[in-house]
Design a protein around this motif. Structure first.
Motif, PDB file in Angstrom:
ATOM      1  N   PRO A   1      39.877  25.111  40.917  1.00  0.00           N
ATOM      2  CA  PRO A   1      38.740  25.977  41.222  1.00  0.00           C
ATOM      3  C   PRO A   1      37.438  25.474  40.608  1.00  0.00           C
TER       4      PRO A   1
ATOM      5  N   GLN B   1      41.938  31.125  41.480  1.00  0.00           N
ATOM      6  CA  GLN B   1      40.527  30.969  41.833  1.00  0.00           C
ATOM      7  C   GLN B   1      39.639  31.523  40.725  1.00  0.00           C
TER       8      GLN B   1
ATOM      9  N   TYR C   1      35.590  31.457  47.621  1.00  0.00           N
ATOM     10  CA  TYR C   1      35.804  30.732  46.375  1.00  0.00           C
ATOM     11  C   TYR C   1      35.703  29.240  46.635  1.00  0.00           C
TER      12      TYR C   1
END
Length: 101
Positions: A91, A11, A73
């Motif tokens: 991510p 992340q 996230y």
């Protein structure tokens, strides 16, 4: 279509405003982020997913994908029929609103 959140990439720390912008996205908004080198993502709808909760269905260049949040996230997921790479989902950082209202 369900997202199976098992990312192979780590992340990224959200930048200031990333999560607020994500939470405020509405159909018709367009967004981009620095890893996404094609046209901006256009928001189609918000919907529920059994694995990740609320997700945002987006479209770019005729293909649909999803933005969603897990534990603070942001992630972008492309359905496996379109992209079966190991780096899916990946991510999101530096989400930018591209719409000109």
């Amino acid at each position: 279509m369900a997202i199976h959140h098992n990312p192979s990439l780590g992340q990224r720390e959200p930048r200031d405003g990333d999560l607020v912008l994500f939470e405020d996205l509405e159909p018709g908004d367009t967004v981009s982020f620095f890893e996404w080198p094609v046209e901006p993502l256009t928001v189609i709808a918000r919907e529920e997913d059994a694995n990740v909760g609320e997700r945002v269905r987006v479209e770019a260049e005729g293909s649909e994908s999803f933005l969603y949040e897990v534990d603070g996230y942001l992630w972008h997921y492309v359905p496996e029929e379109e992209y079966a790479g190991e780096d899916n989902p990946f991510p999101v950082e530096n989400l930018v609103h591209d719409s000109t209202d």
